[in-house]
Design an enzyme around this catalytic site. Structure first.
Site, short mmCIF file in Angstrom:
data_model
loop_
_atom_site.label_atom_id
_atom_site.label_comp_id
_atom_site.label_asym_id
_atom_site.label_seq_id
_atom_site.Cartn_x
_atom_site.Cartn_y
_atom_site.Cartn_z
N PRO A 1 0.81 -1.21 0.00
CA PRO A 1 0.00 0.00 0.00
C PRO A 1 0.85 1.27 0.00
CG PRO A 1 -0.66 -1.54 1.74
CD PRO A 1 0.65 -1.99 1.22
N GLU A 2 0.70 2.05 -1.05
CA GLU A 2 1.34 3.36 -1.14
C GLU A 2 0.20 4.39 -1.12
OE1 GLU A 2 4.18 3.45 -4.42
OE2 GLU A 2 4.35 1.27 -4.35
N HIS B 1 -4.07 -14.87 9.81
CA HIS B 1 -3.32 -13.65 10.13
C HIS B 1 -4.22 -12.45 10.40
CE1 HIS B 1 0.15 -15.90 8.91
NE2 HIS B 1 -0.33 -16.05 7.69
N ARG C 1 2.67 -10.61 7.19
CA ARG C 1 4.06 -10.38 7.60
C ARG C 1 4.18 -9.64 8.93
NH1 ARG C 1 7.60 -8.78 2.39
NH2 ARG C 1 9.27 -9.25 3.85
N ARG D 1 20.70 18.14 -3.86
CA ARG D 1 20.84 16.76 -3.38
C ARG D 1 21.61 15.93 -4.39
NH1 ARG D 1 19.05 13.82 0.30
NH2 ARG D 1 17.10 14.32 1.30
#
Length: 274
Positions: A2-3, A93, A112, A155
DNA sequence: AGTTACACCTGGGTGC
DNA sequence: TGCACCCA
DNA sequence: GTGTAAC
């Protein structure tokens, strides 16, 4: 994984159902997913609370409650937050179940177990690790092309690493970093300060466009991701480079390659991305 | 400041 | 089928 | 996906 687009889709789908519902019972099967406070205090402070609003900052979901506390959820790699009937099949889970006053449930499932849930007083929300140091929201008004350009100029790190840095910009993960760089025709290993103003302009717009398109497609469902009602997204059908190593580039016909940048995979087209 | 390695975990896919 | 390995 | 330690 998920982003921003996935978390935003979860936020919208949960907000449709959750507002005004009260938590009557909290079942915790695995304590390690509760980041704060200790499990007994977590349950005591959350019980009888009603959901007032569901917000998002970067990849964090923020639930406003009747009390002065907020519940914050990060799904990390494989976390799911799904609302549905109490009778829906119990997935393996499933670590936390919130039983609601309409008979439905909100379930947190995460194979996880990287995902985390916090419950904090509203004034302490900044203490949640990673939340207060987030960079600008790319789909919000704070994301400015001038600041973006100025930051890139000073940067020297690889541009892909910078896109993944949540302190630089909030919400981009491995899939969208690769897709954004492909759209902009920029090689993931380019140092940020090597980009021309023209390239930076294109990159800035690609960040917005790619994320917006993914939100319109309700997120990318490669493996685990589903929205707040258990439905898959469709953006996996529109992905151009991610996990396509060995396949032909949809723009030039060349072969997509995979390389490591900062111990994570980067997918790119060596012909299109210079 | 930039980069790498590893920790936290399970499961799916691959090749032998 | 088992097992080691890589990957997410 | 993220935090920490190390060079």
């Amino acid at each position: 994984m998920p982003e921003l687009p996935e978390v935003e889709t979860v936020r919208r789908s949960l907000e449709e159902r959750l507002l005004g519902l009260q938590i009557k019972k909290i079942t915790i099967n695995h304590h390690s997913v509760i980041a704060a406070p200790e499990v007994p205090a977590f349950q005591e402070n959350l019980l009888e609370q009603t959901f007032l609003q569901v917000g998002r900052r970067g990849k964090y979901l923020i639930f406003d409650l009747t009390s002065n506390w907020k519940m914050v959820v990060h799904l990390r790699m494989t976390g799911r937050l799904v609302y549905g009937d109490a009778g829906m099949p119990l997935l393996k889970h499933t670590h936390v179940i919130f039983s609601l006053d309409n008979g439905a449930e909100l379930r947190f499932t995460d194979p996880r177990r990287f995902g985390r849930i916090w419950l904090v007083p509203a004034q302490d929300i900044a203490l949640i690790s990673g939340l207060s140091t987030l960079g600008p929201e790319p789909l919000g008004g704070e994301f400015s092309p001038e600041v973006f350009q100025e930051q890139l100029h000073r940067r020297k790190t690889k541009i892909k690493s910078l896109l993944l840095d949540q302190r630089f910009i909030a919400g981009i993960g491995n899939i969208y970093a690769d897709e954004i760089l492909f759209r902009s025709c920029i090689h993931p290993e380019r140092s940020a300060d090597s980009l021309s103003d023209e390239e930076i302009k294109c990159l800035f717009q690609s960040v917005i466009d790619i994320l917006q398109e993914a939100v319109e497609h309700r997120g990318t469902s490669f493996s685990d991701y589903v929205d707040g009602l258990g439905a898959k997204g469709t953006h996996q059908n529109y992905v151009k480079v991610y996990q396509r190593a060995g396949n032909n580039c949809l723009r030039c016909g060349g072969v997509i390659e995979r390389m490591k940048i900062g111990s994570r995979s980067a997918y790119y087209c060596p012909q299109c991305q210079k």
